[in-house]
Design an enzyme around this catalytic site. Sequence first.
Site, mmCIF file in Angstrom:
data_model
loop_
_atom_site.group_PDB
_atom_site.id
_atom_site.type_symbol
_atom_site.label_atom_id
_atom_site.label_comp_id
_atom_site.label_asym_id
_atom_site.label_seq_id
_atom_site.Cartn_x
_atom_site.Cartn_y
_atom_site.Cartn_z
ATOM 1 N N HIS A 117 0.827 -1.220 0.000
ATOM 2 C CA HIS A 117 0.000 0.000 0.000
ATOM 3 C C HIS A 117 0.859 1.268 0.000
ATOM 4 O O HIS A 117 0.365 2.339 -0.344
ATOM 5 C CB HIS A 117 -1.028 -0.020 1.141
ATOM 6 C CG HIS A 117 -0.520 0.434 2.468
ATOM 7 N ND1 HIS A 117 -0.170 -0.435 3.471
ATOM 8 C CD2 HIS A 117 -0.322 1.672 2.976
ATOM 9 C CE1 HIS A 117 0.215 0.251 4.536
ATOM 10 N NE2 HIS A 117 0.132 1.534 4.261
ATOM 11 N N ASP A 144 -0.058 -7.449 1.797
ATOM 12 C CA ASP A 144 0.431 -6.064 1.769
ATOM 13 C C ASP A 144 1.966 -6.035 1.834
ATOM 14 O O ASP A 144 2.553 -5.601 2.819
ATOM 15 C CB ASP A 144 -0.198 -5.297 2.937
ATOM 16 C CG ASP A 144 -0.006 -3.802 2.827
ATOM 17 O OD1 ASP A 144 0.466 -3.336 1.769
ATOM 18 O OD2 ASP A 144 -0.333 -3.106 3.809
ATOM 19 N N SER A 181 3.907 2.586 8.304
ATOM 20 C CA SER A 181 3.624 1.514 7.353
ATOM 21 C C SER A 181 4.836 1.138 6.523
ATOM 22 O O SER A 181 5.645 1.998 6.170
ATOM 23 C CB SER A 181 2.523 1.929 6.383
ATOM 24 O OG SER A 181 1.282 1.704 6.968
ATOM 25 N N GLY A 182 4.929 -0.144 6.204
ATOM 26 C CA GLY A 182 6.009 -0.643 5.382
ATOM 27 C C GLY A 182 7.249 -0.961 6.192
ATOM 28 O O GLY A 182 8.127 -1.690 5.750
HETATM 29 N N1 ARG Z 1 -1.621 2.195 7.271
HETATM 30 C C1 ARG Z 1 -0.730 2.942 8.113
HETATM 31 C C2 ARG Z 1 0.326 3.651 7.281
HETATM 32 O O1 ARG Z 1 0.141 3.786 6.101
HETATM 33 C C3 ARG Z 1 -0.106 2.096 9.187
HETATM 34 C C4 ARG Z 1 -1.057 1.883 10.245
HETATM 35 C C5 ARG Z 1 -0.597 1.049 11.340
HETATM 36 N N2 ARG Z 1 -1.652 1.239 12.286
HETATM 37 C C6 ARG Z 1 -1.678 0.712 13.472
HETATM 38 N N3 ARG Z 1 -2.640 1.047 14.267
HETATM 39 N N4 ARG Z 1 -0.755 -0.124 13.848
HETATM 40 O O2 ARG Z 1 1.269 4.212 7.794
#
Ligand code: ARG
Length: 301
Positions: free
Chosen positions: A80, A126, A249-250
């Site tokens: 993503h 992902d 993320s990632g």
């Molecule tokens: N989707 C989020 C990002 O793009 C990461 C979210 C992780 N969330 C969590 N509550 N652990 O950075």
Amino acid sequence: MRLGRAVVVAVGLLGCGGAELDSVEALDSVGQEIVGGVEARPNSHPWIVSLQMGESHFCGGSLVRIGAREESNIVITAAHCVADGLPDTVVAGAHDLTRPTSSQVRVRVKRAVSHPNYDPETTMNDIAVLQLQTPIKFGASMAGGCGQSPQMRPNLTPQLASGFAIGPVCLPAAGEQVPDNTMATSAGWGLTREGGYDTSDILMQVGVPTVNSKQLAQMYAPQGISIDPKAMLGAGYAQGGKDSCQGDSGGPLVIKGARGYTLQGITSFGIGCARPGLPGVYARVSNYIPWINQQIKTYGQ
Ligand code: ARG
């Protein structure tokens, strides 16, 4: 570092389909850093990289080894994070993104390969591999190894970072199972301010225990999110308070293994951050080893 709201929202949307859409509103009311964490010791996560567009951090990633080579042009991140386009650059060997040290390296990204079965609707699979324009050299002390960090918190005897600033993380064995309730460490430069849109300049980390897959599925079912235990790994406390968050993320979720710190998870999604009963969800790396190895073989240089 200032991120445009549009960028943050886009990342959130990509992260979770409908689920993270709801949490965009929650962004305003919940703490947004690696929540409940601490500043990492500089260079104690030698594999972590910052993915950047226009010099702005937006996601994390991890350097992996290409066979026995002491440099690598392969970074593992979340699908993503690259669904919206290629990051300009990755930055390795960093701690405070606003104060580059001599250990910090900035390299252009050549290609991103997302998992062929990545599904933005469900956030299934992902995971993506980045091919960098040029390889990044590992520190001298990394020779032959992976996941080496003598000084990662909470070790009591911090050592000098010399020769350890940049190095690869270990990959788990294919199908390797992580026992429930195992302490894991999540790290990143995720957003820092409640209601704001600033990523952290400083690398933060937080310790979170892995969550039983059935329980994870039960926690997310009422939210209309289905958890595939083969593809996803949960980590967090039932009472909340500690978690990764938007902008993390990632990035890596590592667990200390026999060889060194091992990349068991890739920060993927959640609802809000650090809420009770809603642990962070990570892509389960051990499910993708043959695919990862194939990408390393094809794109590693
Ligand atoms: N989707 C989020 C990002 O793009 C990461 C979210 C992780 N969330 C969590 N509550 N652990 O950075």
